[in-house]
Design a protein around this motif. Sequence first.
Motif, PDB file in Angstrom:
ATOM      1  N   THR B  48       0.832  -1.207   0.000  1.00 51.98           N
ATOM      2  CA  THR B  48       0.000   0.000   0.000  1.00 51.98           C
ATOM      3  C   THR B  48       0.868   1.259   0.000  1.00 51.98           C
ATOM      4  O   THR B  48       0.465   2.291  -0.541  1.00 51.98           O
ATOM      5  N   GLU B  49       2.058   1.176   0.584  1.00 48.82           N
ATOM      6  CA  GLU B  49       2.959   2.330   0.527  1.00 48.82           C
ATOM      7  C   GLU B  49       3.388   2.608  -0.909  1.00 48.82           C
ATOM      8  O   GLU B  49       3.573   3.753  -1.318  1.00 48.82           O
ATOM      9  N   ALA B  50       3.522   1.523  -1.693  1.00 45.67           N
ATOM     10  CA  ALA B  50       3.970   1.688  -3.078  1.00 45.67           C
ATOM     11  C   ALA B  50       2.827   2.123  -4.003  1.00 45.67           C
ATOM     12  O   ALA B  50       3.053   2.855  -4.970  1.00 45.67           O
ATOM     13  N   SER B  51       1.602   1.658  -3.721  1.00 45.88           N
ATOM     14  CA  SER B  51       0.543   1.882  -4.707  1.00 45.88           C
ATOM     15  C   SER B  51      -0.716   2.515  -4.135  1.00 45.88           C
ATOM     16  O   SER B  51      -1.757   2.550  -4.797  1.00 45.88           O
ATOM     17  N   GLY B  52      -0.669   2.995  -2.890  1.00 47.92           N
ATOM     18  CA  GLY B  52      -1.845   3.615  -2.298  1.00 47.92           C
ATOM     19  C   GLY B  52      -2.797   2.598  -1.726  1.00 47.92           C
ATOM     20  O   GLY B  52      -2.525   1.396  -1.752  1.00 47.92           O
ATOM     21  N   HIS B 144       8.821 -14.564  -2.218  1.00 46.19           N
ATOM     22  CA  HIS B 144       9.200 -13.337  -2.918  1.00 46.19           C
ATOM     23  C   HIS B 144       8.015 -12.929  -3.785  1.00 46.19           C
ATOM     24  O   HIS B 144       7.357 -13.787  -4.352  1.00 46.19           O
ATOM     25  N   LEU B 145       7.724 -11.635  -3.864  1.00 46.87           N
ATOM     26  CA  LEU B 145       6.611 -11.241  -4.718  1.00 46.87           C
ATOM     27  C   LEU B 145       6.894  -9.940  -5.446  1.00 46.87           C
ATOM     28  O   LEU B 145       7.642  -9.083  -4.979  1.00 46.87           O
ATOM     29  N   GLU B 146       6.288  -9.829  -6.609  1.00 43.93           N
ATOM     30  CA  GLU B 146       6.265  -8.580  -7.364  1.00 43.93           C
ATOM     31  C   GLU B 146       4.827  -8.370  -7.800  1.00 43.93           C
ATOM     32  O   GLU B 146       4.100  -9.327  -8.055  1.00 43.93           O
ATOM     33  N   LEU B 147       4.430  -7.080  -7.894  1.00 42.75           N
ATOM     34  CA  LEU B 147       3.090  -6.784  -8.374  1.00 42.75           C
ATOM     35  C   LEU B 147       3.221  -6.087  -9.713  1.00 42.75           C
ATOM     36  O   LEU B 147       3.898  -5.062  -9.838  1.00 42.75           O
ATOM     37  N   ASP B 148       2.588  -6.667 -10.725  1.00 42.91           N
ATOM     38  CA  ASP B 148       2.645  -6.079 -12.063  1.00 42.91           C
ATOM     39  C   ASP B 148       1.206  -5.753 -12.468  1.00 42.91           C
ATOM     40  O   ASP B 148       0.476  -6.631 -12.937  1.00 42.91           O
ATOM     41  N   GLY B 149       0.787  -4.518 -12.240  1.00 45.94           N
ATOM     42  CA  GLY B 149      -0.603  -4.151 -12.525  1.00 45.94           C
ATOM     43  C   GLY B 149      -1.541  -4.926 -11.617  1.00 45.94           C
ATOM     44  O   GLY B 149      -1.462  -4.825 -10.400  1.00 45.94           O
ATOM     45  N   ASP B 150      -2.417  -5.743 -12.222  1.00 52.06           N
ATOM     46  CA  ASP B 150      -3.367  -6.530 -11.442  1.00 52.06           C
ATOM     47  C   ASP B 150      -2.923  -7.974 -11.287  1.00 52.06           C
ATOM     48  O   ASP B 150      -3.733  -8.850 -10.982  1.00 52.06           O
ATOM     49  N   THR B 151      -1.647  -8.242 -11.524  1.00 53.15           N
ATOM     50  CA  THR B 151      -1.163  -9.612 -11.444  1.00 53.15           C
ATOM     51  C   THR B 151      -0.003  -9.713 -10.462  1.00 53.15           C
ATOM     52  O   THR B 151       0.946  -8.931 -10.511  1.00 53.15           O
ATOM     53  N   LEU B 152      -0.108 -10.703  -9.572  1.00 51.95           N
ATOM     54  CA  LEU B 152       1.001 -11.012  -8.679  1.00 51.95           C
ATOM     55  C   LEU B 152       1.944 -11.962  -9.386  1.00 51.95           C
ATOM     56  O   LEU B 152       1.501 -12.910 -10.048  1.00 51.95           O
ATOM     57  N   LYS B 153       3.241 -11.714  -9.242  1.00 55.48           N
ATOM     58  CA  LYS B 153       4.213 -12.714  -9.704  1.00 55.48           C
ATOM     59  C   LYS B 153       4.992 -13.141  -8.473  1.00 55.48           C
ATOM     60  O   LYS B 153       5.660 -12.321  -7.834  1.00 55.48           O
ATOM     61  N   ILE B 154       4.851 -14.390  -8.103  1.00 56.41           N
ATOM     62  CA  ILE B 154       5.415 -14.834  -6.830  1.00 56.41           C
ATOM     63  C   ILE B 154       6.389 -16.001  -7.010  1.00 56.41           C
ATOM     64  O   ILE B 154       6.362 -16.708  -8.021  1.00 56.41           O
ATOM     65  N   GLN B 155       7.254 -16.154  -6.003  1.00 54.97           N
ATOM     66  CA  GLN B 155       8.029 -17.385  -5.880  1.00 54.97           C
ATOM     67  C   GLN B 155       7.368 -18.204  -4.783  1.00 54.97           C
ATOM     68  O   GLN B 155       7.256 -17.760  -3.647  1.00 54.97           O
ATOM     69  N   THR B 159       9.353 -28.228  -1.814  1.00 53.22           N
ATOM     70  CA  THR B 159      10.387 -28.971  -1.089  1.00 53.22           C
ATOM     71  C   THR B 159      11.685 -29.028  -1.888  1.00 53.22           C
ATOM     72  O   THR B 159      12.736 -29.300  -1.335  1.00 53.22           O
ATOM     73  N   ARG B 160      11.618 -28.783  -3.176  1.00 48.05           N
ATOM     74  CA  ARG B 160      12.825 -28.896  -3.985  1.00 48.05           C
ATOM     75  C   ARG B 160      13.404 -27.547  -4.398  1.00 48.05           C
ATOM     76  O   ARG B 160      14.414 -27.487  -5.076  1.00 48.05           O
ATOM     77  N   GLY B 161      12.740 -26.462  -4.051  1.00 48.87           N
ATOM     78  CA  GLY B 161      13.212 -25.142  -4.457  1.00 48.87           C
ATOM     79  C   GLY B 161      12.027 -24.196  -4.453  1.00 48.87           C
ATOM     80  O   GLY B 161      11.439 -23.964  -3.410  1.00 48.87           O
ATOM     81  N   TYR B 162      11.665 -23.680  -5.609  1.00 50.81           N
ATOM     82  CA  TYR B 162      10.453 -22.862  -5.667  1.00 50.81           C
ATOM     83  C   TYR B 162       9.878 -22.865  -7.073  1.00 50.81           C
ATOM     84  O   TYR B 162      10.572 -23.176  -8.049  1.00 50.81           O
ATOM     85  N   ASP B 163       8.577 -22.542  -7.149  1.00 50.36           N
ATOM     86  CA  ASP B 163       7.889 -22.376  -8.432  1.00 50.36           C
ATOM     87  C   ASP B 163       7.646 -20.893  -8.652  1.00 50.36           C
ATOM     88  O   ASP B 163       7.373 -20.158  -7.707  1.00 50.36           O
ATOM     89  N   VAL B 164       7.726 -20.471  -9.899  1.00 48.99           N
ATOM     90  CA  VAL B 164       7.295 -19.114 -10.237  1.00 48.99           C
ATOM     91  C   VAL B 164       5.827 -19.214 -10.638  1.00 48.99           C
ATOM     92  O   VAL B 164       5.462 -20.023 -11.497  1.00 48.99           O
ATOM     93  N   VAL B 165       4.974 -18.430  -9.976  1.00 45.60           N
ATOM     94  CA  VAL B 165       3.528 -18.509 -10.192  1.00 45.60           C
ATOM     95  C   VAL B 165       2.986 -17.104 -10.456  1.00 45.60           C
ATOM     96  O   VAL B 165       3.363 -16.151  -9.769  1.00 45.60           O
ATOM     97  N   THR B 166       2.127 -16.984 -11.455  1.00 44.03           N
ATOM     98  CA  THR B 166       1.426 -15.721 -11.671  1.00 44.03           C
ATOM     99  C   THR B 166      -0.021 -15.884 -11.231  1.00 44.03           C
ATOM    100  O   THR B 166      -0.618 -16.944 -11.421  1.00 44.03           O
TER     101      THR B 166
END
Lengths: 320, 254
Positions: B48-52, B144-155, B159-166
């Motif tokens: 919310t600090e970044a995007s209101g 880990h997360l990033e917000l790109d418009g209305d889509t979250l891009k997360i790690q 158990t073996r590492g991580y998946d990248v998920v939108t």
Amino acid sequence: MAKIWVYAELDSHGNLEKTSLEILTKARSLGGTVEAVALGPGANAAAGPLGEHGATTVYACEDAVFTDFIGQPAAHVLHNLVQEHKPNLLLFPFTYDARDIAGRLAAKTGSTVMGSVTDLPNDTTAQTQIFGGSTVVDVSLDGPDPKIALIRPKAFDAEPSGGSATTVTVAADVPDDAKMAKRVERIEEEQSGPKLEEAPVIVSGGRGLQDPSNFKLLEELAGAIGNAAVGATRAVVDAGWVPYAMQIGQTGKTVKPKVYLAIGISGATQHIVGMKSSDRIIAINKDPEAPIFQLADLGIVGDALKVVPALTQEVKSRKG
Amino acid sequence: MNVTVCVKQIPDPNQNYELVDGRLKRDVAQSVLDPGDEFGVETALKLTEASGGEVTVVSMGPAKAMEAVRRALSMGAAKGILVTDDALAGADALATATVLAAAIKRNPFDLVICGVESTDGYTGVVPSMLAELLGVPQATFVKHLELDGDTLKIQRQTTRGYDVVTCPLPAVMTVTAGVNEPRYPTFKGIMQAKSKPVEELSLGDLGLSGDDAKATQSVAGVNPAPARGAGEIVADDGSGAAKIADFLKEAKVI
């Protein structure tokens, strides 16, 4: 007679997770009908071992929708299946993916969900352990069928029954609004050397190692012992010292090696539930009051940064 | 964006406890905001600090759980809701999710954030139940997360590492303890939290009855776990390494 279903989890390569066979073995011992559900690429091949471990029917679907999207497609298809076939008890492995699926399914069916289950005394009671594994609690599962229990890996030994399963192909009729959270890439951070789940010896480190660079001491010790893997607590994984793939505990891997060396690990419940079934436990910790010593067969109250290098030398010299 | 964070007040995990009639004796316990929830609050504040937009904190528990809500407000959240009702004693995961979903729906949200699991119960299924009840997707075990418009891009941890998920918003997200470094409340934040708006609601206020929150499981027995044989605990006098080597030899692993 109860109808018991086991949700068989497939890994990222389409291989059946061994914990599914452990759960089937237990399900068989409860009496009644035992069937399995396998969703995703590799499901048909999984029907073989699932049948050998007691499933009489395997509901299978090879569609990649179950691995491409998180939680929703599997919960949707499982919901249809349980409405049609009415199992009384549905057992999942206590894994990341299964928690997402089981929660969703339970919200659809109104079923009770019991997590971190370590035993099933009968088909309506689940057992779990609390207070760092010192206390066993029996929980009676009530409410609408199917009752849902998430079973900890390695809670049971997998033993084949020599049977075979009939495969029933399930259609992947998943609506678009269940295709939302999309898995676009898988990153594997597996370490070299033996796998944590299979290594006979595990050398594991926690906050007491003081600095990430000191994990090198554990790797050297594991190397000297041979056929040993290095693990870690959630605290140091969360702190970014080592990769998530090394995490042992409630969130993370459950291990059962011949010997577990807990080094600089205090013994938080989160960690203990992932390693307390080890055959033998050795602990090295500065704090004589650390809870880990209550589990240890051999406990050394001392400075891990001194004891570990000395132990590496000792092991090397004894092995000649 | 508007973010709602679910928090739980739990018995201080650094104390020892006992069970009475199959339930944790919570009244004698020192209670704290679940340390795992602070990561969710921090994540919400950063977004919310970044995007209101503003952060709403939602909790369920006894009246004193308002302390946990205030703690999140002192970190910077704008307002709080606590659902408290005698009929909720012994509530299980589905009852909890049902109540939280009803409370969350009172305010518009783009994102609901929860910890991965509570530090006292560890079941970790409430967030996916919430997602289902709210009719939104779930982005879970986020490190880990990033917000790109209305889509979250997360790690998403595996158990073996991580998946990248939108994941499109609105959604329910669960964050791990590695996702950020939660801020400490400042003195100013603590003072401000005292005058921030909070609501204390009953089941009836949410349009629910005791039947909606009825537990579907009950404790049938409590027993000590089979004890491991007492081990040998010794202070290291320089011979610790040799003792361990003897032990490894006896266990036939070297």
